[in-house]
Write a protein that holds these residues in place. Sequence first.
Motif, PDB file in Angstrom:
ATOM      1  N   VAL A 114       0.847  -1.200   0.000  1.00 25.66           N
ATOM      2  CA  VAL A 114       0.000   0.000   0.000  1.00 25.66           C
ATOM      3  C   VAL A 114       0.882   1.250   0.000  1.00 25.66           C
ATOM      4  O   VAL A 114       2.069   1.175   0.316  1.00 25.66           O
ATOM      5  N   PRO A 115       0.313   2.422  -0.348  1.00 24.66           N
ATOM      6  CA  PRO A 115       1.127   3.638  -0.380  1.00 24.66           C
ATOM      7  C   PRO A 115       1.595   4.101   0.992  1.00 24.66           C
ATOM      8  O   PRO A 115       0.962   3.815   2.006  1.00 24.66           O
ATOM      9  N   LEU A 116       2.711   4.833   0.962  1.00 26.87           N
ATOM     10  CA  LEU A 116       3.317   5.400   2.165  1.00 26.87           C
ATOM     11  C   LEU A 116       3.210   6.924   2.091  1.00 26.87           C
ATOM     12  O   LEU A 116       3.458   7.513   1.037  1.00 26.87           O
ATOM     13  N   TYR A 117       2.815   7.555   3.181  1.00 25.66           N
ATOM     14  CA  TYR A 117       2.843   9.019   3.258  1.00 25.66           C
ATOM     15  C   TYR A 117       3.734   9.446   4.419  1.00 25.66           C
ATOM     16  O   TYR A 117       3.424   9.162   5.579  1.00 25.66           O
ATOM     17  N   GLY A 118       4.848  10.109   4.109  1.00 22.51           N
ATOM     18  CA  GLY A 118       5.706  10.679   5.148  1.00 22.51           C
ATOM     19  C   GLY A 118       5.239  12.104   5.385  1.00 22.51           C
ATOM     20  O   GLY A 118       5.390  12.962   4.524  1.00 22.51           O
ATOM     21  N   VAL A 119       4.640  12.380   6.547  1.00 19.65           N
ATOM     22  CA  VAL A 119       3.916  13.640   6.713  1.00 19.65           C
ATOM     23  C   VAL A 119       4.529  14.547   7.769  1.00 19.65           C
ATOM     24  O   VAL A 119       5.384  14.144   8.566  1.00 19.65           O
ATOM     25  N   ASN A 120       4.047  15.776   7.762  1.00 22.92           N
ATOM     26  CA  ASN A 120       4.515  16.790   8.696  1.00 22.92           C
ATOM     27  C   ASN A 120       3.746  16.689  10.019  1.00 22.92           C
ATOM     28  O   ASN A 120       2.514  16.691  10.049  1.00 22.92           O
ATOM     29  N   HIS A 121       4.497  16.644  11.092  1.00 23.15           N
ATOM     30  CA  HIS A 121       3.944  16.519  12.435  1.00 23.15           C
ATOM     31  C   HIS A 121       2.972  17.661  12.775  1.00 23.15           C
ATOM     32  O   HIS A 121       1.935  17.447  13.409  1.00 23.15           O
ATOM     33  N   LEU A 122       3.311  18.863  12.326  1.00 22.15           N
ATOM     34  CA  LEU A 122       2.458  20.015  12.663  1.00 22.15           C
ATOM     35  C   LEU A 122       1.124  19.937  11.936  1.00 22.15           C
ATOM     36  O   LEU A 122       0.065  20.176  12.518  1.00 22.15           O
ATOM     37  N   SER A 123       1.169  19.572  10.664  1.00 22.12           N
ATOM     38  CA  SER A 123      -0.081  19.420   9.921  1.00 22.12           C
ATOM     39  C   SER A 123      -0.943  18.332  10.534  1.00 22.12           C
ATOM     40  O   SER A 123      -2.172  18.425  10.524  1.00 22.12           O
ATOM     41  N   ALA A 124      -0.294  17.293  11.061  1.00 22.67           N
ATOM     42  CA  ALA A 124      -1.054  16.207  11.682  1.00 22.67           C
ATOM     43  C   ALA A 124      -1.765  16.708  12.944  1.00 22.67           C
ATOM     44  O   ALA A 124      -2.910  16.339  13.212  1.00 22.67           O
ATOM     45  N   HIS A 125      -1.091  17.588  13.705  1.00 20.36           N
ATOM     46  CA  HIS A 125      -1.733  18.180  14.889  1.00 20.36           C
ATOM     47  C   HIS A 125      -2.991  18.961  14.503  1.00 20.36           C
ATOM     48  O   HIS A 125      -3.928  19.072  15.291  1.00 20.36           O
ATOM     49  N   VAL A 126      -2.986  19.546  13.299  1.00 19.09           N
ATOM     50  CA  VAL A 126      -4.164  20.291  12.838  1.00 19.09           C
ATOM     51  C   VAL A 126      -5.240  19.313  12.349  1.00 19.09           C
ATOM     52  O   VAL A 126      -6.417  19.428  12.703  1.00 19.09           O
ATOM     53  N   ALA A 127      -4.804  18.330  11.560  1.00 18.02           N
ATOM     54  CA  ALA A 127      -5.758  17.412  10.921  1.00 18.02           C
ATOM     55  C   ALA A 127      -6.532  16.590  11.946  1.00 18.02           C
ATOM     56  O   ALA A 127      -7.665  16.170  11.692  1.00 18.02           O
ATOM     57  N   VAL A 128      -5.936  16.358  13.104  1.00 15.36           N
ATOM     58  CA  VAL A 128      -6.565  15.488  14.095  1.00 15.36           C
ATOM     59  C   VAL A 128      -7.932  16.016  14.525  1.00 15.36           C
ATOM     60  O   VAL A 128      -8.817  15.271  14.909  1.00 15.36           O
ATOM     61  N   ASP A 129      -8.099  17.328  14.408  1.00 19.65           N
ATOM     62  CA  ASP A 129      -9.362  17.918  14.849  1.00 19.65           C
ATOM     63  C   ASP A 129     -10.557  17.370  14.065  1.00 19.65           C
ATOM     64  O   ASP A 129     -11.669  17.293  14.586  1.00 19.65           O
ATOM     65  N   THR A 130     -10.327  16.989  12.819  1.00 15.63           N
ATOM     66  CA  THR A 130     -11.446  16.494  12.000  1.00 15.63           C
ATOM     67  C   THR A 130     -11.985  15.172  12.539  1.00 15.63           C
ATOM     68  O   THR A 130     -13.114  14.799  12.233  1.00 15.63           O
ATOM     69  N   LEU A 131     -11.194  14.456  13.335  1.00 14.31           N
ATOM     70  CA  LEU A 131     -11.691  13.215  13.932  1.00 14.31           C
ATOM     71  C   LEU A 131     -12.783  13.518  14.942  1.00 14.31           C
ATOM     72  O   LEU A 131     -13.669  12.719  15.192  1.00 14.31           O
ATOM     73  N   GLU A 132     -12.691  14.695  15.547  1.00  9.66           N
ATOM     74  CA  GLU A 132     -13.667  15.039  16.573  1.00  9.66           C
ATOM     75  C   GLU A 132     -14.759  15.964  16.048  1.00  9.66           C
ATOM     76  O   GLU A 132     -15.924  15.806  16.409  1.00  9.66           O
ATOM     77  N   HIS A 133     -14.383  16.906  15.193  1.00  3.64           N
ATOM     78  CA  HIS A 133     -15.356  17.930  14.790  1.00  3.64           C
ATOM     79  C   HIS A 133     -15.756  17.882  13.321  1.00  3.64           C
ATOM     80  O   HIS A 133     -16.406  18.795  12.828  1.00  3.64           O
ATOM     81  N   GLY A 134     -15.325  16.853  12.610  1.00  4.00           N
ATOM     82  CA  GLY A 134     -15.734  16.726  11.216  1.00  4.00           C
ATOM     83  C   GLY A 134     -14.894  17.582  10.280  1.00  4.00           C
ATOM     84  O   GLY A 134     -13.995  18.305  10.721  1.00  4.00           O
TER      85      GLY A 134
END
Lengths: 353, 229
Positions: A114-134
């Motif tokens: 499957v594909p691999l995504y090497g991502v930015n830690h800071l962007s991940a801190h932002v994206a996590v909010d969508t798990l709770e607030h859509g």
Amino acid sequence: MSALAGAVVLGIETSCDETGVGVVRLRADGHVELLADEVASSVDEHARFGGVVPEVASRAHLEAMVPTVRRAMEVAGVRPSDVDAVAVTAGPGLAGALLVGVAAAKAYATAWGVPLYGVNHLSAHVAVDTLEHGPLPGPALALLVSGGHSSLLEVADLAGPVNQLGATIDDAAGEAFDKVARLLGLPFPGGPHIDRVAREGDPDAIAFPRGLTGPHDPAYDFSFSGLKTAVARWVEAAERAGRSVPVADVAASFQEAVVDVLTAKTVRAARERGVDHLIIGGGVAANSRLRWMAEQRCADAGITLRVPRPKLCTDNGAMVAALGAHLLAAGVEQSSWDIPADPGLHVSEIVMP
Amino acid sequence: MLVLAIDTATPAVTTGLVQLDAAAGPRTLASRVTVNARAHGELLTPQVREVVAEAGAALGDVDALVCGAGPGPFTGLRVGLVTAAALGHALDRPVYPVATPDAIAYDVFRDAPGQELLVVTDARRREVYWARYDETGARVDGPNVERPAELADRLAGAVVRRAAGQGAELYADVLGLPVTAPGFPSPAGLVGAAADAVLSRATPAPLTPLYLRRPDAVEPGARKRVSQS
Ligand SMILES: Nc1ncnc2c1ncn2[C@@H]1O[C@H](COP(=O)(O)OP(=O)(O)OP(=O)(O)O)[C@@H](O)[C@H]1O
């Protein structure tokens, strides 16, 4: 999107002292659903050193990696053949610690095909909010405040570019909490202890300085090192004068100075940029005073505030999986198999090519 | 049996796909050994993919993995171990650890048996990792980490006729032993050193890194004062 509905993404986070593995599922309506969020922390092993020891953290990541992935998959109820992508924090963070996660993620993605995504830690801190607030309804500001970072970001959409409006020019906010806690004889990590002790104190007892708030200072940058020194001076002066240190008042007044500056600058930025959504993330987002003051000031300014629950604010794998799911949904190309771990990865680079 | 071999305990990134039979021993089908001490994390997975493709196989065909457990510089060492552990988990295959010097010794004894051997690899900070083998190829001392001069003193009381490993070349003048190839572990050496366990499908030993050194960390002293007085 429709072909990707139901896609499962596994996320791995090892940038500091937390081995985090999260599993999320992308729903047809664009929502990203949290299936598992397992974290193994080596924080206790660092406590006696008063800060994270990189080699100790890296050793702990190696030990915890496979067991944590196993646990996360069990909790999520997914089999290897269910996983559609693997995302991993590629930076910023501690070099040796990041590398354990990046190497593991490459191996899992390769083995599962499957594909691999090497991502930015800071962007991940932002994206996590969508798990709770859509999903994000539109452009948002994100205030990221942790032990390693204090940044004010403008985010148009989660898979797109990030514009850093400002950042700390010295200590991170969480670092200031930890250092002041040590000064006051509170255990490491000190943020939660200051938060607790401050509830008994008077936030106006001592007028500590508000860093970088002069008329000619950069509007969106932060500075907490001068504040930390001011607290140290105040405590030393009290000790020299033979007075007992009013720990609760010092903690409350220090916390007030940090929270006041963070919220004032952020709300001002939102106004000036015409953005009406604000996300606060990172370990310091757990701070009760910060949450309270942000709520007040955002309400006054007509800004919708989104703060994920504390477990999602501190470092975890779910945030990495969430960002991976948004990248997958947006059709972003996967990272190549030879990506490095990049301890200084710039905030504008959301995913490594 | 088809075995994937991995080692990142030395400046070399060693990967290979090896056919292992009880009678014939290990036979290398494809291998990549790249010497670059600073890029273990970048090189390893691409090399794994390359050797599997070159052998015309798929990762799912692999029956077992063998991984060098060091000793070696920590950051690189962990890349191999965590990669092997994750591949083993993801593929549901056993992962057998071997001490990295044993893999080098295996190659030496396969080509030229019968003489005592010292395997030496670079531990940086002017130290070496070493292990000593008797004339049958059995490890009798080490692995250990030491200054080359201390190792030379220790050898005064032991029978050693030759040395292998890149550290043996680096410190040949101090150690005073004839140096034989190889400098780094090979895929066949790794699989050969683990052959008994792999062939008997034994439960693998835990994949524990041989660090041999504690982390550098100091407990903080008293608080520093910031006021001038
Ligand atoms: N209630 C709180 N009030 C203030 N600070 C807090 C609170 N809870 C946690 N913190 C601080 O948050 C920091 C930990 O944040 P986080 O878990 O995001 O880890 P980190 O390693 O600092 O993260 P990053 O790698 O993103 O910089 C610590 O400095 C801690 O003191």
